[in-house]
Design a protein around this motif. Sequence first.
Motif, PDB file in Angstrom:
ATOM      1  N   UNK A 148      -4.510  13.218  -0.660  1.00  0.00           N
ATOM      2  CA  UNK A 148      -4.353  13.713   0.708  1.00  0.00           C
ATOM      3  C   UNK A 148      -4.808  12.658   1.716  1.00  0.00           C
ATOM      4  N   UNK A 149      -5.822  11.870   1.358  1.00  0.00           N
ATOM      5  CA  UNK A 149      -6.308  10.836   2.283  1.00  0.00           C
ATOM      6  C   UNK A 149      -5.245   9.760   2.502  1.00  0.00           C
ATOM      7  N   UNK A 150      -4.505   9.422   1.441  1.00  0.00           N
ATOM      8  CA  UNK A 150      -3.409   8.450   1.585  1.00  0.00           C
ATOM      9  C   UNK A 150      -2.323   9.013   2.487  1.00  0.00           C
ATOM     10  N   UNK A 151      -2.000  10.286   2.288  1.00  0.00           N
ATOM     11  CA  UNK A 151      -0.986  10.927   3.111  1.00  0.00           C
ATOM     12  C   UNK A 151      -1.430  10.995   4.570  1.00  0.00           C
ATOM     13  N   UNK A 152      -2.710  11.317   4.760  1.00  0.00           N
ATOM     14  CA  UNK A 152      -3.238  11.434   6.122  1.00  0.00           C
ATOM     15  C   UNK A 152      -3.158  10.093   6.857  1.00  0.00           C
ATOM     16  N   UNK A 153      -3.429   9.003   6.145  1.00  0.00           N
ATOM     17  CA  UNK A 153      -3.365   7.679   6.763  1.00  0.00           C
ATOM     18  C   UNK A 153      -1.945   7.351   7.217  1.00  0.00           C
ATOM     19  N   UNK A 166       0.819  -1.214   0.000  1.00  0.00           N
ATOM     20  CA  UNK A 166       0.000   0.000   0.000  1.00  0.00           C
ATOM     21  C   UNK A 166       0.853   1.264   0.000  1.00  0.00           C
ATOM     22  N   UNK A 167       0.407   2.268  -0.735  1.00  0.00           N
ATOM     23  CA  UNK A 167       1.171   3.511  -0.840  1.00  0.00           C
ATOM     24  C   UNK A 167       1.360   4.172   0.518  1.00  0.00           C
ATOM     25  N   UNK A 168       0.299   4.164   1.342  1.00  0.00           N
ATOM     26  CA  UNK A 168       0.423   4.825   2.645  1.00  0.00           C
ATOM     27  C   UNK A 168       1.516   4.177   3.478  1.00  0.00           C
ATOM     28  N   UNK A 169       1.638   2.842   3.344  1.00  0.00           N
ATOM     29  CA  UNK A 169       2.652   2.128   4.125  1.00  0.00           C
ATOM     30  C   UNK A 169       4.051   2.463   3.627  1.00  0.00           C
ATOM     31  N   UNK A 170       4.223   2.545   2.321  1.00  0.00           N
ATOM     32  CA  UNK A 170       5.523   2.925   1.765  1.00  0.00           C
ATOM     33  C   UNK A 170       5.922   4.316   2.244  1.00  0.00           C
ATOM     34  N   UNK A 171       4.963   5.231   2.231  1.00  0.00           N
ATOM     35  CA  UNK A 171       5.246   6.603   2.674  1.00  0.00           C
ATOM     36  C   UNK A 171       5.599   6.624   4.158  1.00  0.00           C
ATOM     37  N   UNK A 172       4.840   5.879   4.926  1.00  0.00           N
ATOM     38  CA  UNK A 172       5.098   5.820   6.369  1.00  0.00           C
ATOM     39  C   UNK A 172       6.523   5.358   6.654  1.00  0.00           C
ATOM     40  N   UNK A 173       6.964   4.324   5.944  1.00  0.00           N
ATOM     41  CA  UNK A 173       8.311   3.796   6.170  1.00  0.00           C
ATOM     42  C   UNK A 173       9.385   4.768   5.700  1.00  0.00           C
ATOM     43  N   UNK A 174       9.105   5.505   4.638  1.00  0.00           N
ATOM     44  CA  UNK A 174      10.069   6.508   4.173  1.00  0.00           C
ATOM     45  C   UNK A 174      10.207   7.640   5.187  1.00  0.00           C
ATOM     46  N   UNK A 175       9.098   8.053   5.748  1.00  0.00           N
ATOM     47  CA  UNK A 175       9.155   9.096   6.774  1.00  0.00           C
ATOM     48  C   UNK A 175       9.900   8.577   7.996  1.00  0.00           C
ATOM     49  N   UNK A 176       9.628   7.333   8.365  1.00  0.00           N
ATOM     50  CA  UNK A 176      10.336   6.738   9.504  1.00  0.00           C
ATOM     51  C   UNK A 176      11.846   6.742   9.259  1.00  0.00           C
ATOM     52  N   UNK A 190       0.419   9.514   8.015  1.00  0.00           N
ATOM     53  CA  UNK A 190       0.746  10.372   9.157  1.00  0.00           C
ATOM     54  C   UNK A 190       0.050   9.877  10.422  1.00  0.00           C
ATOM     55  N   UNK A 191      -1.233   9.518  10.282  1.00  0.00           N
ATOM     56  CA  UNK A 191      -1.996   9.077  11.450  1.00  0.00           C
ATOM     57  C   UNK A 191      -1.389   7.824  12.068  1.00  0.00           C
ATOM     58  N   UNK A 192      -0.928   6.894  11.242  1.00  0.00           N
ATOM     59  CA  UNK A 192      -0.318   5.680  11.794  1.00  0.00           C
ATOM     60  C   UNK A 192       0.970   5.997  12.540  1.00  0.00           C
ATOM     61  N   UNK A 193       1.742   6.933  12.032  1.00  0.00           N
ATOM     62  CA  UNK A 193       2.970   7.327  12.724  1.00  0.00           C
ATOM     63  C   UNK A 193       2.659   8.055  14.027  1.00  0.00           C
ATOM     64  N   UNK A 194       1.568   8.808  14.051  1.00  0.00           N
ATOM     65  CA  UNK A 194       1.131   9.453  15.290  1.00  0.00           C
ATOM     66  C   UNK A 194       0.712   8.392  16.303  1.00  0.00           C
ATOM     67  N   UNK A 195      -0.052   7.403  15.853  1.00  0.00           N
ATOM     68  CA  UNK A 195      -0.506   6.334  16.741  1.00  0.00           C
ATOM     69  C   UNK A 195       0.656   5.516  17.291  1.00  0.00           C
ATOM     70  N   UNK A 196       1.743   5.427  16.526  1.00  0.00           N
ATOM     71  CA  UNK A 196       2.923   4.684  16.979  1.00  0.00           C
ATOM     72  C   UNK A 196       3.836   5.531  17.853  1.00  0.00           C
TER      73      UNK A 196
END
Length: 237
Positions: free
Chosen positions: A50-55, A12-22, A57-63
Amino acid sequence: MKDLINEHSGIPLYYQIKELIREKIENGEWKSGDKIPNEVDLAKNFSVSRSTMRQAILELVNEGILTRKKGVGTFVSKPKIEGNFISFTFPEELGTKHTPISIKVIEGTAGKLKVLNLKDQEKVFEIIRLRFFNDEPAAIEKSYIPVSLIPDLLDNNLEGKLIDLITEKYGIIMTKYQNSIEPVLLDSFEAKILEVEQNQPALKITKLVMTPQGSPVILFTSIIRGDRCKVQFSSEI
């Protein structure tokens, strides 16, 4: 960063983005306390909705990796406090400050009577303390000790390590322990004491400390903030 997103990978794109930010945080490109770009700019940068980006970010906030401040923006969180909570040993730089919240003598409840091998109506000390790491509230520690074992316990300064106090002053050696750990959500009292929002995830660690012969001395229960602490433990295979 957007060149690293693979739309055909099946991830999923949101997951790839999340890992890149991490990765950006872990390699120091974005440091603790830094404000990150807003969702609109990040979405454009990654060429995603924006919804993909928000997801992401939200997962990183939750973590606990990112922190949102209402009306201000999203920031890189402080590094999590790492400690060997299982054995109740902590890196010295984290300090050993405890602030007593409540100290009283109570009748042992059914569960505590059984765990501490006490008789009906036998009294126990209940000591509730706030544990600080680097001057930040991080854990609520409840300790239960039979009154019959150390009748004058409350005559001591209880802001240090109870195990050290009992060993050094009373000569009671403790070498055995049993642990359990479970995820919980902070209730309103715990959240207020730890200065966080109610229902945030936390770790509840219960530890029974015993003499070499197996006689119970202290029953500890610690509620540890999940957003700021990471449990470490090790063993041999």
